[in-house]
Design a protein around this motif. Sequence first.
Motif, PDB file in Angstrom:
ATOM      1  N   SER A  77      -9.807  34.313 -24.062  1.00 57.17           N
ATOM      2  CA  SER A  77     -10.236  35.208 -22.990  1.00 57.17           C
ATOM      3  C   SER A  77     -10.064  34.569 -21.624  1.00 57.17           C
ATOM      4  O   SER A  77     -10.069  35.252 -20.607  1.00 57.17           O
ATOM      5  CB  SER A  77     -11.701  35.617 -23.191  1.00 57.17           C
ATOM      6  N   SER A  78      -9.910  33.257 -21.593  1.00 55.02           N
ATOM      7  CA  SER A  78      -9.763  32.547 -20.321  1.00 55.02           C
ATOM      8  C   SER A  78      -8.310  32.576 -19.865  1.00 55.02           C
ATOM      9  O   SER A  78      -7.381  32.639 -20.668  1.00 55.02           O
ATOM     10  CB  SER A  78     -10.221  31.094 -20.480  1.00 55.02           C
ATOM     11  N   SER A  79      -8.115  32.527 -18.557  1.00 58.33           N
ATOM     12  CA  SER A  79      -6.757  32.505 -18.012  1.00 58.33           C
ATOM     13  C   SER A  79      -6.223  31.083 -17.886  1.00 58.33           C
ATOM     14  O   SER A  79      -5.079  30.873 -17.491  1.00 58.33           O
ATOM     15  CB  SER A  79      -6.733  33.175 -16.626  1.00 58.33           C
ATOM     16  N   ASP A  80      -7.055  30.097 -18.221  1.00 56.70           N
ATOM     17  CA  ASP A  80      -6.643  28.698 -18.103  1.00 56.70           C
ATOM     18  C   ASP A  80      -5.612  28.336 -19.161  1.00 56.70           C
ATOM     19  O   ASP A  80      -5.626  28.861 -20.273  1.00 56.70           O
ATOM     20  CB  ASP A  80      -7.853  27.768 -18.244  1.00 56.70           C
ATOM     21  N   SER A  81      -4.721  27.427 -18.801  1.00 49.81           N
ATOM     22  CA  SER A  81      -3.757  26.861 -19.751  1.00 49.81           C
ATOM     23  C   SER A  81      -4.258  25.508 -20.223  1.00 49.81           C
ATOM     24  O   SER A  81      -5.116  24.891 -19.590  1.00 49.81           O
ATOM     25  CB  SER A  81      -2.378  26.715 -19.100  1.00 49.81           C
ATOM     26  N   CYS A  82      -3.730  25.049 -21.339  1.00 49.08           N
ATOM     27  CA  CYS A  82      -4.135  23.747 -21.856  1.00 49.08           C
ATOM     28  C   CYS A  82      -2.899  22.945 -22.233  1.00 49.08           C
ATOM     29  O   CYS A  82      -1.790  23.473 -22.349  1.00 49.08           O
ATOM     30  CB  CYS A  82      -5.042  23.899 -23.072  1.00 49.08           C
ATOM     31  N   THR A  83      -3.101  21.658 -22.437  1.00 49.04           N
ATOM     32  CA  THR A  83      -2.045  20.778 -22.911  1.00 49.04           C
ATOM     33  C   THR A  83      -1.873  20.957 -24.412  1.00 49.04           C
ATOM     34  O   THR A  83      -2.840  20.917 -25.166  1.00 49.04           O
ATOM     35  CB  THR A  83      -2.386  19.307 -22.609  1.00 49.04           C
ATOM     36  N   ILE A 114       7.415  18.080 -28.151  1.00 45.06           N
ATOM     37  CA  ILE A 114       7.712  18.682 -26.857  1.00 45.06           C
ATOM     38  C   ILE A 114       6.400  19.033 -26.167  1.00 45.06           C
ATOM     39  O   ILE A 114       5.603  19.819 -26.694  1.00 45.06           O
ATOM     40  CB  ILE A 114       8.561  19.964 -27.007  1.00 45.06           C
ATOM     41  N   PRO A 115       6.116  18.453 -24.983  1.00 48.22           N
ATOM     42  CA  PRO A 115       4.896  18.831 -24.256  1.00 48.22           C
ATOM     43  C   PRO A 115       4.978  20.277 -23.806  1.00 48.22           C
ATOM     44  O   PRO A 115       6.040  20.754 -23.391  1.00 48.22           O
ATOM     45  CB  PRO A 115       4.880  17.863 -23.066  1.00 48.22           C
ATOM     46  N   ASN A 116       3.849  20.976 -23.883  1.00 45.12           N
ATOM     47  CA  ASN A 116       3.881  22.412 -23.646  1.00 45.12           C
ATOM     48  C   ASN A 116       2.582  22.846 -22.979  1.00 45.12           C
ATOM     49  O   ASN A 116       1.502  22.366 -23.320  1.00 45.12           O
ATOM     50  CB  ASN A 116       4.054  23.148 -24.989  1.00 45.12           C
ATOM     51  N   SER A 117       2.696  23.757 -22.014  1.00 45.14           N
ATOM     52  CA  SER A 117       1.515  24.345 -21.393  1.00 45.14           C
ATOM     53  C   SER A 117       1.189  25.637 -22.124  1.00 45.14           C
ATOM     54  O   SER A 117       1.970  26.588 -22.110  1.00 45.14           O
ATOM     55  CB  SER A 117       1.786  24.616 -19.910  1.00 45.14           C
ATOM     56  N   CYS A 118       0.041  25.660 -22.778  1.00 38.88           N
ATOM     57  CA  CYS A 118      -0.354  26.794 -23.620  1.00 38.88           C
ATOM     58  C   CYS A 118      -1.241  27.736 -22.816  1.00 38.88           C
ATOM     59  O   CYS A 118      -2.357  27.379 -22.423  1.00 38.88           O
ATOM     60  CB  CYS A 118      -1.090  26.283 -24.857  1.00 38.88           C
ATOM     61  N   ALA A 119      -0.742  28.937 -22.568  1.00 38.74           N
ATOM     62  CA  ALA A 119      -1.453  29.908 -21.739  1.00 38.74           C
ATOM     63  C   ALA A 119      -2.136  30.969 -22.593  1.00 38.74           C
ATOM     64  O   ALA A 119      -1.880  31.088 -23.793  1.00 38.74           O
ATOM     65  CB  ALA A 119      -0.481  30.571 -20.769  1.00 38.74           C
ATOM     66  N   LEU A 140      22.284  42.574 -27.585  1.00 36.59           N
ATOM     67  CA  LEU A 140      22.272  41.226 -27.010  1.00 36.59           C
ATOM     68  C   LEU A 140      23.601  40.983 -26.301  1.00 36.59           C
ATOM     69  O   LEU A 140      24.665  41.093 -26.904  1.00 36.59           O
ATOM     70  CB  LEU A 140      22.070  40.198 -28.131  1.00 36.59           C
ATOM     71  N   THR A 141      23.559  40.669 -24.993  1.00 36.02           N
ATOM     72  CA  THR A 141      24.786  40.493 -24.221  1.00 36.02           C
ATOM     73  C   THR A 141      24.770  39.179 -23.462  1.00 36.02           C
ATOM     74  O   THR A 141      23.706  38.682 -23.067  1.00 36.02           O
ATOM     75  CB  THR A 141      24.967  41.651 -23.222  1.00 36.02           C
ATOM     76  N   SER A 142      25.937  38.616 -23.261  1.00 37.67           N
ATOM     77  CA  SER A 142      26.079  37.360 -22.533  1.00 37.67           C
ATOM     78  C   SER A 142      25.546  37.506 -21.110  1.00 37.67           C
ATOM     79  O   SER A 142      25.816  38.492 -20.434  1.00 37.67           O
ATOM     80  CB  SER A 142      27.544  36.935 -22.509  1.00 37.67           C
ATOM     81  N   GLY A 143      24.761  36.521 -20.670  1.00 39.17           N
ATOM     82  CA  GLY A 143      24.183  36.550 -19.331  1.00 39.17           C
ATOM     83  C   GLY A 143      22.848  37.241 -19.255  1.00 39.17           C
ATOM     84  O   GLY A 143      22.158  37.156 -18.229  1.00 39.17           O
ATOM     85  N   GLN A 144      22.455  37.906 -20.328  1.00 39.50           N
ATOM     86  CA  GLN A 144      21.165  38.603 -20.364  1.00 39.50           C
ATOM     87  C   GLN A 144      20.016  37.606 -20.403  1.00 39.50           C
ATOM     88  O   GLN A 144      20.071  36.586 -21.084  1.00 39.50           O
ATOM     89  CB  GLN A 144      21.124  39.509 -21.593  1.00 39.50           C
ATOM     90  N   SER A 145      18.964  37.861 -19.669  1.00 41.67           N
ATOM     91  CA  SER A 145      17.769  37.022 -19.700  1.00 41.67           C
ATOM     92  C   SER A 145      16.755  37.639 -20.653  1.00 41.67           C
ATOM     93  O   SER A 145      16.361  38.793 -20.486  1.00 41.67           O
ATOM     94  CB  SER A 145      17.157  36.893 -18.299  1.00 41.67           C
ATOM     95  N   ILE A 146      16.374  36.888 -21.673  1.00 42.64           N
ATOM     96  CA  ILE A 146      15.395  37.374 -22.648  1.00 42.64           C
ATOM     97  C   ILE A 146      14.202  36.439 -22.665  1.00 42.64           C
ATOM     98  O   ILE A 146      14.269  35.298 -22.198  1.00 42.64           O
ATOM     99  CB  ILE A 146      16.004  37.489 -24.066  1.00 42.64           C
ATOM    100  N   MET A 147      13.101  36.924 -23.201  1.00 41.46           N
ATOM    101  CA  MET A 147      11.876  36.141 -23.269  1.00 41.46           C
ATOM    102  C   MET A 147      11.718  35.539 -24.665  1.00 41.46           C
ATOM    103  O   MET A 147      11.948  36.204 -25.672  1.00 41.46           O
ATOM    104  CB  MET A 147      10.662  37.005 -22.932  1.00 41.46           C
ATOM    105  N   ILE A 148      11.316  34.282 -24.690  1.00 41.59           N
ATOM    106  CA  ILE A 148      11.075  33.550 -25.940  1.00 41.59           C
ATOM    107  C   ILE A 148       9.593  33.222 -26.014  1.00 41.59           C
ATOM    108  O   ILE A 148       9.041  32.589 -25.112  1.00 41.59           O
ATOM    109  CB  ILE A 148      11.905  32.259 -26.000  1.00 41.59           C
ATOM    110  N   GLN A 149       8.947  33.647 -27.092  1.00 41.48           N
ATOM    111  CA  GLN A 149       7.525  33.359 -27.286  1.00 41.48           C
ATOM    112  C   GLN A 149       7.356  32.210 -28.268  1.00 41.48           C
ATOM    113  O   GLN A 149       7.811  32.276 -29.405  1.00 41.48           O
ATOM    114  CB  GLN A 149       6.798  34.600 -27.803  1.00 41.48           C
ATOM    115  N   LEU A 150       6.700  31.148 -27.817  1.00 40.93           N
ATOM    116  CA  LEU A 150       6.496  29.962 -28.633  1.00 40.93           C
ATOM    117  C   LEU A 150       5.020  29.836 -29.012  1.00 40.93           C
ATOM    118  O   LEU A 150       4.146  30.120 -28.191  1.00 40.93           O
ATOM    119  CB  LEU A 150       6.956  28.714 -27.879  1.00 40.93           C
ATOM    120  N   PRO A 151       4.726  29.406 -30.238  1.00 40.85           N
ATOM    121  CA  PRO A 151       3.333  29.316 -30.674  1.00 40.85           C
ATOM    122  C   PRO A 151       2.643  28.096 -30.084  1.00 40.85           C
ATOM    123  O   PRO A 151       3.250  27.035 -29.909  1.00 40.85           O
ATOM    124  CB  PRO A 151       3.470  29.174 -32.195  1.00 40.85           C
ATOM    125  N   CYS A 152       1.374  28.246 -29.767  1.00 37.51           N
ATOM    126  CA  CYS A 152       0.594  27.101 -29.298  1.00 37.51           C
ATOM    127  C   CYS A 152      -0.882  27.397 -29.489  1.00 37.51           C
ATOM    128  O   CYS A 152      -1.286  28.550 -29.615  1.00 37.51           O
ATOM    129  CB  CYS A 152       0.898  26.783 -27.830  1.00 37.51           C
TER     130      CYS A 152
END
Length: 397
Positions: free
Chosen positions: A36-42, A95-100, A148-160
């Motif tokens: 529920s918090s908007s803070d990110s963590c290491t 890989i260090p990651n900021s978890c939001a 899916l097309t070359s040059g397209q910007s897509i979003m990648i969701q990583l677990p944390c």
Amino acid sequence: MMRSNQLEQLLVFIFILSPTLLVLVTHAKSTIEACSSSDSCTSLLSYIVPWESKFSEIAYRFQVNVFDVLAANSINLTIPSPGNQILQAKSLLKIPNSCACVDGIRRSIIAYTVKAADSLDLISQGYGGLVSAEQIRTMNRIGPENPLTSGQSIMIQLPCTCFNNTNNGVASVYMSYVVQSGESFSSIGREFGATLMELASINGLDQPRVDPGDILAIPFSACSSANLNWYNESLIVPNGSTALTANDCITCFCRPSSLKLHCSPSGIVASCSHLQCKESDLFIGDVSIQQNALGCNVSTCLYRGHNGRKIFRSLENSTHANCSDGEDYSAGSPEQSPNPIVPCISLSPSPLPSSHPPMGVSAYGPTSTHNPNIPNYSTLLTHAPSYSLLVVLFFFL
């Protein structure tokens, strides 16, 4: 009971009309933490390098600083041209990651620019299985009307996961770990020094069973600056790892034996100032020991945080009755990998496809254990719903 002809019809229905359903049923599971918090963590991501890659390519892929990747794996920061150093396929990196907190769930979302030879499966493989092709498809609504097309910007969701960066009162950092073929719950626990009960509680498992591709939250005890009275700064570092701070002027290493931070100049930035303690010849991390008739006097130049380019430090003096009792007074340096280019942890090689085009990310970005007494804090969930099969079964009953 279901009649045989009904069962045959069901199997034909699933095979012909619902190929996606099979994917949903067999999809890997991942630990989901509500927030529920908007803070990110290491946090950390376990990353098995899918094909031979430069450190710069890996850092670019995950939107992190090259030196932060080196530090997280206790690799010598002063190696020549670190970005051009090459890692062999199947090397394992942290890989260090900021978890939001995004829409009530802990996760990390980064952008990726599609290459000409990319496919959803290849992009997924490039991220070491931390994100599936189906997840990428769903999140970006890839389909016939939006291919899916070359040059397209897509979003990648990583677990944390964060779990308040603590476990039973001990500062901790959590790593998202992709289960490999041949691994079991117990072997993973032994590898990372966690008990079966601990892993089961953290990941919300009723039974200690995992399958290849599942993503577990693995705890690492950590050093924290919470009680060090640093100026306007907090830092948490997994044991055995190093973190950069003060505009990359300072590195802080967490010794596993004491879980105390030991900070010293990083040596990778030439324009750092205020590294020497006042009225002393000592620089941050230096220790002076002077023996006398009663024992010895120990002076240590300590890091105390920073404000912009200004680095705070103070001289700490202490007296010890016995200087030869084996106590380590020095700030010391991180325990580096035997080979400065290859991380300490690696997996045995396995066959790879004959060729892999390089991957890239469109933006460049930032630089234990969970309390089992908190109920329903996390749940090992499938990446996609699997209840569709139940609906089909009900239809044929």
